[in-house]
Design a protein around this motif. Structure first.
Motif, PDB file in Angstrom:
ATOM      1  N   LYS A 265      -0.633   9.779   4.384  1.00 56.09           N
ATOM      2  CA  LYS A 265      -1.994  10.278   4.218  1.00 56.09           C
ATOM      3  C   LYS A 265      -2.350  10.918   3.031  1.00 56.09           C
ATOM      4  CE  LYS A 265      -2.334  14.602   6.717  1.00 56.09           C
ATOM      5  NZ  LYS A 265      -3.041  15.206   7.862  1.00 56.09           N
ATOM      6  N   PHE A 266      -3.670  10.785   2.566  1.00 52.15           N
ATOM      7  CA  PHE A 266      -4.082  11.691   1.365  1.00 52.15           C
ATOM      8  C   PHE A 266      -3.688  13.206   1.711  1.00 52.15           C
ATOM      9  CE2 PHE A 266      -7.224   8.177   1.340  1.00 52.15           C
ATOM     10  CZ  PHE A 266      -6.974   7.589   0.007  1.00 52.15           C
TER      11      PHE A 266
ATOM     12  N   HIS B  82       2.141   6.617   1.640  1.00 52.32           N
ATOM     13  CA  HIS B  82       1.756   5.238   2.256  1.00 52.32           C
ATOM     14  C   HIS B  82       0.328   5.243   2.606  1.00 52.32           C
ATOM     15  CE1 HIS B  82       2.481   2.227   6.084  1.00 52.32           C
ATOM     16  NE2 HIS B  82       1.762   1.622   4.946  1.00 52.32           N
ATOM     17  N   PHE B  83      -0.585   4.620   1.822  1.00 50.44           N
ATOM     18  CA  PHE B  83      -2.072   4.268   2.387  1.00 50.44           C
ATOM     19  C   PHE B  83      -2.331   3.344   3.205  1.00 50.44           C
ATOM     20  CE2 PHE B  83      -1.415   6.002  -2.307  1.00 50.44           C
ATOM     21  CZ  PHE B  83      -2.152   7.048  -2.190  1.00 50.44           C
ATOM     22  N   SER B  84      -1.939   3.595   4.431  1.00 54.82           N
ATOM     23  CA  SER B  84      -2.100   2.442   5.529  1.00 54.82           C
ATOM     24  C   SER B  84      -3.463   2.833   6.027  1.00 54.82           C
ATOM     25  CB  SER B  84      -1.182   3.108   6.631  1.00 54.82           C
ATOM     26  OG  SER B  84      -1.398   4.234   7.388  1.00 54.82           O
TER      27      SER B  84
ATOM     28  N   ASP C 132       0.762  -1.118  -0.009  1.00 58.75           N
ATOM     29  CA  ASP C 132      -0.009   0.012   0.056  1.00 58.75           C
ATOM     30  C   ASP C 132       0.856   1.229  -0.025  1.00 58.75           C
ATOM     31  OD1 ASP C 132       1.046  -0.093   2.802  1.00 58.75           O
ATOM     32  OD2 ASP C 132      -0.910  -0.266   3.645  1.00 58.75           O
ATOM     33  N   THR C 133       1.919   1.168  -0.283  1.00 54.62           N
ATOM     34  CA  THR C 133       3.050   2.302  -0.662  1.00 54.62           C
ATOM     35  C   THR C 133       3.337   2.498  -2.106  1.00 54.62           C
ATOM     36  OG1 THR C 133       3.916   1.858   1.763  1.00 54.62           O
ATOM     37  CG2 THR C 133       5.441   3.141   0.053  1.00 54.62           C
TER      38      THR C 133
ATOM     39  N   LEU D 102      -5.909   6.124   6.546  1.00 55.39           N
ATOM     40  CA  LEU D 102      -7.167   6.088   5.764  1.00 55.39           C
ATOM     41  C   LEU D 102      -8.172   6.423   6.790  1.00 55.39           C
ATOM     42  CD1 LEU D 102      -7.078   3.452   3.228  1.00 55.39           C
ATOM     43  CD2 LEU D 102      -6.169   5.901   3.129  1.00 55.39           C
TER      44      LEU D 102
ATOM     45  N   ARG E 261     -10.310   0.564  -0.623  1.00 56.92           N
ATOM     46  CA  ARG E 261      -8.795   1.511  -0.370  1.00 56.92           C
ATOM     47  C   ARG E 261      -8.130   1.558  -1.741  1.00 56.92           C
ATOM     48  NH1 ARG E 261      -3.654  -0.626   3.090  1.00 56.92           N
ATOM     49  NH2 ARG E 261      -4.296  -2.730   2.660  1.00 56.92           N
TER      50      ARG E 261
ATOM     51  N   ALA F 113      -6.991   5.054  -3.256  1.00 61.10           N
ATOM     52  CA  ALA F 113      -5.694   5.319  -3.713  1.00 61.10           C
ATOM     53  C   ALA F 113      -5.333   5.684  -5.064  1.00 61.10           C
ATOM     54  CB  ALA F 113      -4.621   4.200  -3.239  1.00 61.10           C
TER      55      ALA F 113
ATOM     56  N   PHE G 162      -6.450   9.129  -5.753  1.00 57.84           N
ATOM     57  CA  PHE G 162      -5.857  10.053  -5.409  1.00 57.84           C
ATOM     58  C   PHE G 162      -4.602  10.537  -6.296  1.00 57.84           C
ATOM     59  CE2 PHE G 162      -1.982  11.488  -3.172  1.00 57.84           C
ATOM     60  CZ  PHE G 162      -2.234  12.636  -2.692  1.00 57.84           C
TER      61      PHE G 162
END
Length: 335
Positions: free
Chosen positions: A264-265, A285-287, A173-174, A291, A313, A317, A320
Protein backbone atom coordinates in the motif's frame (compact mmCIF):
# COMPACT_ATOMS: atom_id res chain seq x y z
CA UNK A 1 31.91 -3.59 13.82
CA UNK A 2 31.78 -5.60 10.59
CA UNK A 3 34.97 -7.52 11.47
CA UNK A 4 33.59 -8.24 14.93
CA UNK A 5 30.35 -9.60 13.50
CA UNK A 6 32.23 -11.78 11.00
CA UNK A 7 34.35 -13.25 13.79
CA UNK A 8 31.28 -13.95 15.91
CA UNK A 9 29.63 -15.70 12.99
CA UNK A 10 32.59 -17.85 12.00
CA UNK A 11 34.49 -18.60 15.20
CA UNK A 12 33.36 -19.61 18.64
CA UNK A 13 36.05 -20.11 21.34
CA UNK A 14 35.78 -22.82 23.96
CA UNK A 15 38.33 -22.80 26.83
CA UNK A 16 39.63 -26.07 28.19
CA UNK A 17 42.38 -25.71 30.85
CA UNK A 18 44.95 -23.37 29.25
CA UNK A 19 44.06 -24.17 25.64
CA UNK A 20 41.69 -22.32 23.35
CA UNK A 21 39.83 -24.52 20.87
CA UNK A 22 38.39 -22.80 17.80
CA UNK A 23 35.29 -24.54 16.49
CA UNK A 24 32.72 -23.82 13.79
CA UNK A 25 29.36 -22.64 15.19
CA UNK A 26 26.36 -24.93 15.16
CA UNK A 27 23.44 -24.22 12.85
CA UNK A 28 21.41 -22.80 15.76
CA UNK A 29 24.31 -20.57 16.80
CA UNK A 30 24.67 -19.21 13.26
CA UNK A 31 20.94 -18.49 13.02
CA UNK A 32 21.00 -16.81 16.44
CA UNK A 33 23.89 -14.58 15.37
CA UNK A 34 22.16 -13.64 12.11
CA UNK A 35 18.95 -12.76 13.97
CA UNK A 36 20.94 -10.60 16.40
CA UNK A 37 22.58 -8.76 13.51
CA UNK A 38 19.19 -8.20 11.88
CA UNK A 39 17.74 -6.77 15.11
CA UNK A 40 20.68 -4.40 15.48
CA UNK A 41 20.27 -3.23 11.88
CA UNK A 42 16.55 -2.60 12.39
CA UNK A 43 17.26 -0.58 15.54
CA UNK A 44 19.79 1.48 13.59
CA UNK A 45 17.31 2.30 10.83
CA UNK A 46 16.53 6.00 10.55
CA UNK A 47 13.57 7.30 12.46
CA UNK A 48 11.10 9.66 10.84
CA UNK A 49 12.39 10.82 7.50
CA UNK A 50 16.16 10.66 8.06
CA UNK A 51 17.95 9.16 5.08
CA UNK A 52 19.34 5.61 5.18
CA UNK A 53 22.04 4.80 2.63
CA UNK A 54 23.09 1.21 2.15
CA UNK A 55 25.75 0.29 -0.38
CA UNK A 56 25.63 -2.76 -2.60
CA UNK A 57 28.78 -3.98 -0.82
CA UNK A 58 26.87 -4.00 2.49
CA UNK A 59 24.04 -6.00 0.95
CA UNK A 60 26.44 -8.50 -0.66
CA UNK A 61 28.29 -8.93 2.64
CA UNK A 62 25.08 -9.62 4.56
CA UNK A 63 23.87 -12.11 1.96
CA UNK A 64 27.21 -13.92 1.90
CA UNK A 65 27.46 -14.03 5.69
CA UNK A 66 23.89 -15.24 6.17
CA UNK A 67 23.88 -17.93 3.50
CA UNK A 68 27.60 -18.87 3.40
CA UNK A 69 27.21 -19.67 -0.28
CA UNK A 70 26.27 -17.99 -3.54
CA UNK A 71 22.81 -19.16 -4.58
CA UNK A 72 22.35 -16.87 -7.57
CA UNK A 73 22.63 -17.76 -11.23
CA UNK A 74 23.29 -15.28 -14.04
CA UNK A 75 20.31 -14.25 -16.15
CA UNK A 76 22.75 -13.72 -19.01
CA UNK A 77 26.46 -14.44 -19.35
CA UNK A 78 28.72 -11.42 -19.04
CA UNK A 79 28.28 -9.56 -22.29
CA UNK A 80 30.64 -6.79 -23.41
CA UNK A 81 27.78 -5.12 -25.26
CA UNK A 82 26.98 -2.04 -23.12
CA UNK A 83 23.57 -1.74 -24.77
CA UNK A 84 22.32 -5.01 -23.26
CA UNK A 85 19.74 -4.53 -20.50
CA UNK A 86 17.97 -6.96 -18.17
CA UNK A 87 14.31 -7.78 -18.86
CA UNK A 88 11.23 -7.24 -16.73
CA UNK A 89 8.06 -8.88 -18.06
CA UNK A 90 4.40 -8.29 -17.38
CA UNK A 91 1.41 -10.13 -18.80
CA UNK A 92 -1.20 -7.98 -20.48
CA UNK A 93 -4.07 -9.01 -22.70
CA UNK A 94 -6.97 -6.58 -23.16
CA UNK A 95 -10.42 -7.83 -22.22
CA UNK A 96 -13.04 -6.04 -24.28
CA UNK A 97 -12.27 -2.38 -24.85
CA UNK A 98 -8.89 -1.17 -23.65
CA UNK A 99 -9.16 1.07 -20.58
CA UNK A 100 -7.24 4.37 -20.68
CA UNK A 101 -6.50 3.76 -17.00
CA UNK A 102 -4.75 0.50 -17.78
CA UNK A 103 -2.77 2.16 -20.56
CA UNK A 104 -1.63 4.83 -18.12
CA UNK A 105 -0.58 2.21 -15.55
CA UNK A 106 1.35 0.28 -18.22
CA UNK A 107 3.15 3.45 -19.25
CA UNK A 108 4.10 4.17 -15.64
CA UNK A 109 5.28 0.55 -15.19
CA UNK A 110 7.53 0.85 -18.24
CA UNK A 111 8.92 4.17 -17.06
CA UNK A 112 9.69 3.11 -13.49
CA UNK A 113 11.38 -0.19 -14.39
CA UNK A 114 13.19 1.59 -17.22
CA UNK A 115 14.68 4.05 -14.72
CA UNK A 116 16.25 1.05 -12.99
CA UNK A 117 17.92 -0.09 -16.20
CA UNK A 118 15.39 -2.73 -17.29
CA UNK A 119 14.05 -3.30 -20.75
CA UNK A 120 10.33 -3.92 -20.29
CA UNK A 121 8.45 -6.54 -22.25
CA UNK A 122 4.73 -7.17 -22.38
CA UNK A 123 3.87 -10.85 -22.82
CA UNK A 124 0.47 -11.93 -24.10
CA UNK A 125 -1.93 -14.81 -24.64
CA UNK A 126 -0.15 -15.59 -27.91
CA UNK A 127 3.01 -16.38 -25.93
CA UNK A 128 1.13 -18.76 -23.64
CA UNK A 129 -0.46 -20.50 -26.63
CA UNK A 130 3.01 -21.45 -27.89
CA UNK A 131 3.57 -23.62 -24.79
CA UNK A 132 2.92 -27.38 -25.22
CA UNK A 133 0.96 -27.53 -21.94
CA UNK A 134 -1.41 -24.72 -22.91
CA UNK A 135 -4.34 -26.80 -24.19
CA UNK A 136 -4.33 -28.98 -21.07
CA UNK A 137 -4.27 -25.94 -18.79
CA UNK A 138 -6.93 -24.20 -20.86
CA UNK A 139 -9.35 -27.11 -20.46
CA UNK A 140 -9.08 -27.06 -16.66
CA UNK A 141 -9.08 -23.28 -16.30
CA UNK A 142 -12.06 -22.70 -18.59
CA UNK A 143 -14.03 -25.31 -16.66
CA UNK A 144 -13.25 -23.49 -13.40
CA UNK A 145 -13.85 -19.98 -14.83
CA UNK A 146 -16.28 -20.41 -17.75
CA UNK A 147 -17.24 -16.72 -17.81
CA UNK A 148 -14.18 -15.14 -16.18
CA UNK A 149 -11.56 -14.40 -18.82
CA UNK A 150 -9.50 -12.30 -16.40
CA UNK A 151 -8.82 -15.22 -14.06
CA UNK A 152 -8.14 -17.51 -17.02
CA UNK A 153 -5.41 -15.13 -18.16
CA UNK A 154 -3.87 -15.05 -14.69
CA UNK A 155 -3.05 -18.77 -15.06
CA UNK A 156 -1.88 -18.47 -18.67
CA UNK A 157 0.84 -15.97 -17.75
CA UNK A 158 2.94 -18.74 -16.15
CA UNK A 159 3.14 -20.55 -19.48
CA UNK A 160 3.73 -17.28 -21.32
CA UNK A 161 6.77 -16.67 -19.10
CA UNK A 162 8.05 -20.19 -19.74
CA UNK A 163 7.65 -19.74 -23.50
CA UNK A 164 9.61 -16.47 -23.27
CA UNK A 165 12.60 -18.16 -21.55
CA UNK A 166 11.64 -17.21 -17.99
CA UNK A 167 13.20 -14.52 -15.83
CA UNK A 168 11.54 -11.69 -13.90
CA UNK A 169 7.82 -10.93 -14.03
CA UNK A 170 5.84 -8.30 -12.15
CA UNK A 171 2.23 -7.18 -12.19
CA UNK A 172 1.88 -3.99 -14.16
CA UNK A 173 0.87 -2.22 -10.93
CA UNK A 174 4.09 -3.27 -9.13
CA UNK A 175 6.90 -0.72 -9.26
CA UNK A 176 10.52 -0.94 -8.05
CA UNK A 177 11.82 0.81 -4.94
CA UNK A 178 15.00 -0.60 -3.32
CA UNK A 179 15.49 -3.27 -5.97
CA UNK A 180 18.91 -4.98 -5.49
CA UNK A 181 21.32 -4.00 -8.22
CA UNK A 182 22.71 -7.52 -8.51
CA UNK A 183 19.25 -8.98 -9.10
CA UNK A 184 18.98 -7.13 -12.41
CA UNK A 185 21.49 -9.62 -13.78
CA UNK A 186 21.15 -12.63 -11.46
CA UNK A 187 18.08 -14.62 -10.53
CA UNK A 188 17.87 -15.32 -6.79
CA UNK A 189 17.57 -18.84 -5.43
CA UNK A 190 19.45 -20.46 -8.35
CA UNK A 191 16.53 -19.63 -10.61
CA UNK A 192 14.05 -21.51 -8.42
CA UNK A 193 10.50 -20.18 -8.32
CA UNK A 194 10.56 -17.23 -5.92
CA UNK A 195 7.50 -15.14 -5.08
CA UNK A 196 8.39 -11.90 -3.30
CA UNK A 197 4.94 -11.06 -1.90
CA UNK A 198 4.28 -14.45 -0.34
CA UNK A 199 1.46 -16.13 -2.33
CA UNK A 200 0.51 -12.89 -4.10
CA UNK A 201 2.14 -13.19 -7.55
CA UNK A 202 3.04 -9.52 -7.94
CA UNK A 203 6.81 -10.02 -8.35
CA UNK A 204 8.36 -13.38 -9.27
CA UNK A 205 11.68 -14.66 -10.56
CA UNK A 206 12.24 -18.12 -12.02
CA UNK A 207 13.98 -19.86 -14.88
CA UNK A 208 11.84 -21.14 -17.74
CA UNK A 209 11.52 -24.72 -16.49
CA UNK A 210 10.29 -23.48 -13.13
CA UNK A 211 7.57 -21.38 -14.76
CA UNK A 212 6.37 -24.53 -16.52
CA UNK A 213 6.58 -26.65 -13.35
CA UNK A 214 4.55 -24.18 -11.29
CA UNK A 215 2.03 -23.70 -14.10
CA UNK A 216 1.39 -27.44 -14.07
CA UNK A 217 1.23 -27.54 -10.25
CA UNK A 218 -1.31 -24.72 -10.19
CA UNK A 219 -3.47 -26.43 -12.79
CA UNK A 220 -3.49 -29.67 -10.81
CA UNK A 221 -4.17 -27.90 -7.49
CA UNK A 222 -7.29 -26.05 -8.66
CA UNK A 223 -9.46 -29.10 -7.93
CA UNK A 224 -8.38 -29.26 -4.27
CA UNK A 225 -8.52 -25.51 -3.61
CA UNK A 226 -11.64 -24.29 -1.84
CA UNK A 227 -11.48 -20.51 -1.54
CA UNK A 228 -14.09 -17.88 -2.28
CA UNK A 229 -12.50 -17.78 -5.74
CA UNK A 230 -9.87 -20.22 -6.96
CA UNK A 231 -7.68 -17.61 -8.62
CA UNK A 232 -4.01 -18.29 -9.24
CA UNK A 233 -3.25 -16.31 -6.07
CA UNK A 234 -5.40 -18.57 -3.91
CA UNK A 235 -4.15 -21.72 -5.59
CA UNK A 236 -0.63 -20.53 -4.81
CA UNK A 237 -1.84 -20.18 -1.22
CA UNK A 238 -2.88 -23.85 -1.34
CA UNK A 239 0.66 -24.79 -2.39
CA UNK A 240 2.09 -22.59 0.35
CA UNK A 241 -0.15 -24.30 2.93
CA UNK A 242 1.08 -27.68 1.66
CA UNK A 243 4.61 -26.62 2.50
CA UNK A 244 3.74 -25.05 5.86
CA UNK A 245 1.82 -28.14 6.96
CA UNK A 246 4.56 -30.50 5.74
CA UNK A 247 2.17 -32.11 3.23
CA UNK A 248 4.40 -31.59 0.19
CA UNK A 249 7.49 -29.51 -0.38
CA UNK A 250 6.85 -27.88 -3.74
CA UNK A 251 10.22 -26.10 -3.54
CA UNK A 252 8.63 -22.67 -3.87
CA UNK A 253 10.32 -19.80 -2.07
CA UNK A 254 7.55 -17.63 -0.61
CA UNK A 255 9.28 -14.45 0.59
CA UNK A 256 7.92 -12.19 3.33
CA UNK A 257 6.05 -9.17 1.89
CA UNK A 258 7.20 -6.85 4.70
CA UNK A 259 10.82 -7.28 3.60
CA UNK A 260 10.20 -7.40 -0.15
CA UNK A 261 6.99 -5.95 -1.60
CA UNK A 262 4.99 -3.25 0.16
CA UNK A 263 1.26 -3.58 -0.34
CA UNK A 264 0.00 0.00 0.00
CA UNK A 265 0.97 3.66 -0.03
CA UNK A 266 3.47 4.14 2.80
CA UNK A 267 2.07 7.43 4.10
CA UNK A 268 2.21 8.65 7.72
CA UNK A 269 -0.27 11.40 6.88
CA UNK A 270 -1.53 13.02 3.70
CA UNK A 271 1.41 13.29 1.27
CA UNK A 272 3.96 12.58 4.04
CA UNK A 273 6.00 9.50 3.13
CA UNK A 274 7.10 7.06 5.82
CA UNK A 275 10.76 6.95 4.76
CA UNK A 276 11.64 4.43 7.46
CA UNK A 277 9.23 1.84 6.05
CA UNK A 278 10.14 2.69 2.47
CA UNK A 279 13.82 2.00 3.24
CA UNK A 280 12.96 -1.72 3.26
CA UNK A 281 11.61 -3.71 0.33
CA UNK A 282 12.40 -4.05 -3.35
CA UNK A 283 9.03 -2.98 -4.79
CA UNK A 284 5.58 -1.61 -4.01
CA UNK A 285 2.31 -3.14 -5.23
CA UNK A 286 -0.52 -0.70 -6.00
CA UNK A 287 -3.27 -3.32 -5.97
CA UNK A 288 -6.96 -2.38 -6.07
CA UNK A 289 -7.56 -3.82 -2.58
CA UNK A 290 -4.65 -1.83 -1.09
CA UNK A 291 -5.81 1.38 -2.75
CA UNK A 292 -9.34 0.88 -1.41
CA UNK A 293 -7.97 0.87 2.14
CA UNK A 294 -5.95 4.04 1.55
CA UNK A 295 -9.00 5.75 0.03
CA UNK A 296 -11.12 4.78 3.03
CA UNK A 297 -8.49 6.21 5.41
CA UNK A 298 -8.27 9.49 3.54
CA UNK A 299 -4.69 8.91 2.36
CA UNK A 300 -5.35 8.57 -1.35
CA UNK A 301 -3.11 11.24 -2.94
CA UNK A 302 -5.56 12.51 -5.57
CA UNK A 303 -9.14 13.66 -5.39
CA UNK A 304 -11.29 10.86 -6.73
CA UNK A 305 -14.47 8.91 -6.21
CA UNK A 306 -14.54 5.19 -5.53
CA UNK A 307 -14.48 3.07 -7.60
CA UNK A 308 -11.62 4.82 -9.32
CA UNK A 309 -12.19 6.26 -12.76
CA UNK A 310 -9.79 5.81 -15.67
CA UNK A 311 -6.24 6.87 -14.95
CA UNK A 312 -6.67 7.68 -11.26
CA UNK A 313 -4.67 4.68 -10.05
CA UNK A 314 -1.72 5.50 -12.30
CA UNK A 315 -1.94 9.18 -11.35
CA UNK A 316 -1.90 8.31 -7.63
CA UNK A 317 0.98 5.85 -8.02
CA UNK A 318 3.06 8.39 -9.93
CA UNK A 319 2.47 11.05 -7.27
CA UNK A 320 3.55 8.62 -4.56
CA UNK A 321 6.71 7.56 -6.39
CA UNK A 322 7.69 11.18 -7.05
CA UNK A 323 7.02 12.15 -3.42
CA UNK A 324 9.09 9.16 -2.24
CA UNK A 325 12.06 10.30 -4.33
CA UNK A 326 11.65 13.94 -3.23
CA UNK A 327 11.20 13.26 0.50
CA UNK A 328 13.32 10.13 1.02
CA UNK A 329 15.86 10.36 -1.78
CA UNK A 330 14.60 7.26 -3.57
CA UNK A 331 16.32 3.90 -3.33
CA UNK A 332 18.52 3.16 -0.33
CA UNK A 333 20.79 1.11 -2.58
CA UNK A 334 23.54 2.91 -4.47
CA UNK A 335 25.29 1.77 -7.67
Amino acid sequence: LKQSLIQNLTNFKVRRSSKTIVTMPSFKERIFSIVCISVVMILLLPRGNRRLKTTQADIDWLLKTATEQNKDIPIKKVDPDPEWKPLMHTFWEPIGETSPGDDAMLDLWKDEWGKLGFTTRIITLADAERHPYFEEMKKVVEEEFPDDVYNQYCFYRYLAMAACEGGWMSDFDTLPTNFPIKDRYYMPNKGGFTSFQSHVPSLISAKAGEWTRIGELLTEAIARTDKWINSDMYVLLTLKEDQENNVTDHKIDFRSPSWNVKAKFQYMSAHEINCRDMAIGRAIHFSHSALAGMYKNGLFPVKAEWPLKDGRRAQAAKIFMDEWRDQCGGSTLSD
